[in-house]
Design a protein around this motif. Structure first.
Motif, PDB file in Angstrom:
ATOM      1  N   ALA A  36      -3.794  -5.815  -1.744  1.00  0.00           N
ATOM      2  CA  ALA A  36      -3.840  -4.423  -1.291  1.00  0.00           C
ATOM      3  C   ALA A  36      -5.142  -3.747  -1.706  1.00  0.00           C
ATOM      4  CB  ALA A  36      -2.650  -3.655  -1.850  1.00  0.00           C
ATOM      5  N   GLN A  37      -5.649  -4.080  -2.894  1.00  0.00           N
ATOM      6  CA  GLN A  37      -6.867  -3.446  -3.409  1.00  0.00           C
ATOM      7  C   GLN A  37      -8.136  -4.006  -2.775  1.00  0.00           C
ATOM      8  OE1 GLN A  37      -6.263  -4.250  -7.616  1.00  0.00           O
ATOM      9  NE2 GLN A  37      -5.842  -2.091  -8.010  1.00  0.00           N
ATOM     10  N   LYS A  53       0.822  -1.211   0.000  1.00  0.00           N
ATOM     11  CA  LYS A  53       0.000   0.000   0.000  1.00  0.00           C
ATOM     12  C   LYS A  53       0.857   1.262   0.000  1.00  0.00           C
ATOM     13  CE  LYS A  53      -3.896  -2.225   2.326  1.00  0.00           C
ATOM     14  NZ  LYS A  53      -4.787  -2.243   3.508  1.00  0.00           N
TER      15      LYS A  53
END
Length: 296
Positions: free
Chosen positions: A244-245, A182
């Motif tokens: 991360a998404q 991130k």
């Protein structure tokens, strides 16, 4: 109106996370069969070092071409955790395990990886999945573990213990890498992790290399190449970005699909037996993944 836009953007990001995660899982699915092919003729330590070395050289070239900044001192510790777990620990322990068990059997154990990743996501990533998410995650894990015991894991306790240790290290590295991506970026995380491993991987690769490389089959070298390029580098680029998404615990459940793809490869490429029970378990974990996505 603004709130709706924010929600739509979040949903798009989550969907992108699942797509990237799915691509990562597809690429990872060839890891166990490729490792099995490689260790039939090559030292497991060499296979581990070679895959890390190949990925490290590719990553170094990418970092130089794109002129990426070096990680900060604060980011070094998480990177070393990623390197120890994902670059060295899991590949080495799984390669050693495949000397005792089939790749099909090892793929079943990978069904526990999503649960392991989710636990580390809570501990290291601070995520808080809903209670019903844990229900689907535990069900998926129990399906594969129960199947493994029904098949008789005591037939090769060494191989099974090595796989379980490999999964623990892998789950930690996934959660740590996703958290770091991130701030550092998805492909940058795995790139720096394998580059940091080069001072170890390259010397070990040279020391443990076969004396007469020409005696090693083309299939074994293809296996090593796949591991270095796709399992150790390209797959992680998509995987860390997806985690991360879409969330580490949630997207991490896609790993339950890995045995399905891996079993197909094991059956088609290695002629290993895939039982009806294996297929039934795989269908069950697919349903668990669907439930995890809906309530994650």
């Amino acid at each position: 109106m603004k709130q709706t836009s924010v929600i739509d953007s979040a949903q798009q990001t989550s969907t992108s996370g699942w797509i990237n995660g799915f691509i990562g899982v597809l690429l990872f699915s060839g890891s166990m069969p490729a490792t099995k092919v490689a260790v039939l003729e090559l030292d497991p330590i060499f296979v581990t070092a070679a895959r890390a070395g190949i990925a490290g050289v590719l990553a170094l070239l990418c970092l130089l071409v794109f002129k990426e900044k070096r990680p900060t001192k604060k980011q070094l510790l998480p990177l070393f955790i990623v390197a120890i777990g994902g670059v060295i620990g899991f590949p080495l322990l799984s390669a050693l395990a495949l000397q005792y068990i089939t790749s099909a059997h090892s793929l079943v154990f990978l069904g526990t990886l999503p649960m392991c990743t989710a636990v580390f996501a809570v501990w290291r990533g601070g995520e808080k999945p809903k209670s019903i998410f844990w229900l689907f995650s535990i069900l998926g894990c129990l399906l594969v573990v129960g199947f493994a015991f029904l098949q008789g894991v005591t037939s090769s306790p060494i191989g099974d213990i090595l796989m379980l240790l490999a999964i623990l290290l892998c789950g930690l590295s996934y959660a740590e890498g996703a958290k770091l991506s991130k701030s550092l970026g998805g492909w940058q995380v795995i790139s720096w992790a394998v580059v940091l491993s080069l001072p170890v991987s390259i010397p070990i690769m040279l020391i443990t290399a076969p004396e007469v490389p020409s005696l090693i089959s083309t299939e074994a070298w293809i296996g090593v190449s796949y591991l270095g390029i796709f399992s150790m580098f390209v797959g992680f680029v998509f995987w860390y970005k997806g985690l991360a998404q879409g969330g580490i615990a949630s997207v991490g459940q896609l790993q339950l699909l890995q045995p399905f793809f891996g079993l197909a490869l094991a059956a088609s490429l290695l002629n290993e037996q895939v039982s009806t029970a294996m297929i039934a378990v795989t269908v069950g974990v697919i349903l668990c993944v669907a439930g995890s996505k809906k309530f994650g």
